[in-house]
Scaffold this motif. Structure first.
Motif, PDB file in Angstrom:
ATOM      1  N   TYR A 199      31.127  31.953  46.462  1.00  0.00           N
ATOM      2  CA  TYR A 199      30.909  32.629  45.175  1.00  0.00           C
ATOM      3  C   TYR A 199      29.517  32.314  44.624  1.00  0.00           C
ATOM      4  CZ  TYR A 199      31.470  33.485  40.134  1.00  0.00           C
ATOM      5  OH  TYR A 199      31.294  33.894  38.828  1.00  0.00           O
ATOM      6  N   CYS A 241      33.754  37.706  42.782  1.00  0.00           N
ATOM      7  CA  CYS A 241      35.091  37.176  43.080  1.00  0.00           C
ATOM      8  C   CYS A 241      35.741  37.968  44.208  1.00  0.00           C
ATOM      9  CB  CYS A 241      35.968  37.236  41.836  1.00  0.00           C
ATOM     10  SG  CYS A 241      35.560  36.031  40.553  1.00  0.00           S
ATOM     11  N   GLY A 287      40.682  37.226  43.205  1.00  0.00           N
ATOM     12  CA  GLY A 287      39.835  36.044  43.161  1.00  0.00           C
ATOM     13  C   GLY A 287      39.421  35.643  41.761  1.00  0.00           C
ATOM     14  N   SER A 346      43.692  29.745  40.912  1.00  0.00           N
ATOM     15  CA  SER A 346      42.678  30.690  41.367  1.00  0.00           C
ATOM     16  C   SER A 346      42.051  30.185  42.654  1.00  0.00           C
ATOM     17  CB  SER A 346      41.612  30.844  40.289  1.00  0.00           C
ATOM     18  OG  SER A 346      40.459  31.498  40.803  1.00  0.00           O
TER      19      SER A 346
END
Length: 219
Positions: free
Chosen positions: A24, A47, A144, A211
């Motif tokens: 990321y 994401c 995500g 997450s």
């Protein structure tokens, strides 16, 4: 945030397995003017791309398979929003067409009907949400995102009319299929009202879980 390592090393260095967080950060390491001007959109796309890269590394699947975007769309998206992401996968390997099964196609049509505008960004969001909704976890997790509230914001920004219809904050996957049933003129639910349903929490309960980018929430 600062990139943890050169992006290309994340994709090819077998000795160091990249984390979702490092991918990321790498994706956002070269922000374009669009990404700088619209940080939430850049975050959502990063994401989703992170999930695609992770699944590609784990299974060998293409990013297109993970996100529902063909080669042309991936090319334009990354050029405009996340050029550093191009070091994490082989664009030439991505298919020129992206097929959808019947269930995904129905959801894609629903989202298209209610999308905020005909812009490429909104079209990409439509394809990504439709494809990720086919995965088994909560939709915000499969996108995500850091938490469910980010999915609600996504829906409000790119599908505002549809989002406004979710007045009781139903789980988004449940809500999508309720809307599809309504448009077809039938209902799969036998309860007279949601308040009288014995399976209420299945549609409206808390969406627990971590997450994929959980470490970012602690920074």
């Amino acid at each position: 945030m600062t990139a943890l390592a050169p992006s290309r090393e994340l994709a090819v260095d077998a000795k160091t397995a990249p984390t979702a967080e490092s991918i990321y950060v790498s994706i956002l390491s070269e922000p374009t003017s669009l990404a700088t001007a619209h940080p939430f959109a850049a975050h959502v796309l990063a994401c989703a791309l992170t999930m695609g890269v992770m699944e590609s590394l784990e299974t060998g699947a293409t990013i297109s398979c993970a996100l529902g975007l063909d080669r042309r769309a991936l090319n334009q998206l990354t050029l405009q929003w996340a050029p550093a992401a191009r070091d994490l996968f082989d664009l030439v390997r991505e298919p020129q067409d992206c097929a959808r099964d019947e269930e995904e196609e129905q959801l894609h049509r629903l989202l298209t009907r209610f999308r905020a505008d005909p812009s490429p960004l909104c079209a990409w969001m439509t394809a990504i949400v439709a494809r990720r909704a086919m995965s088994p976890r909560h939709l915000w997790q499969d996108l995500g995102l850091l938490e469910r509230s980010e999915l609600t914001r996504l829906m409000n920004e790119w599908f505002p009319t549809l989002a406004a219809a979710n007045t009781d904050n139903m789980k988004w996957k449940k809500f999508f299929y309720r809307k599809l049933c309504e448009l077809e003129g039938f209902s799969l639910c036998v309860a007279p009202t949601c308040g009288e349903c014995g399976d209420f929490d299945n549609c409206f309960g808390e969406e627990h879980g971590a997450s994929a980018l959980a470490r970012l929430t602690r920074r």
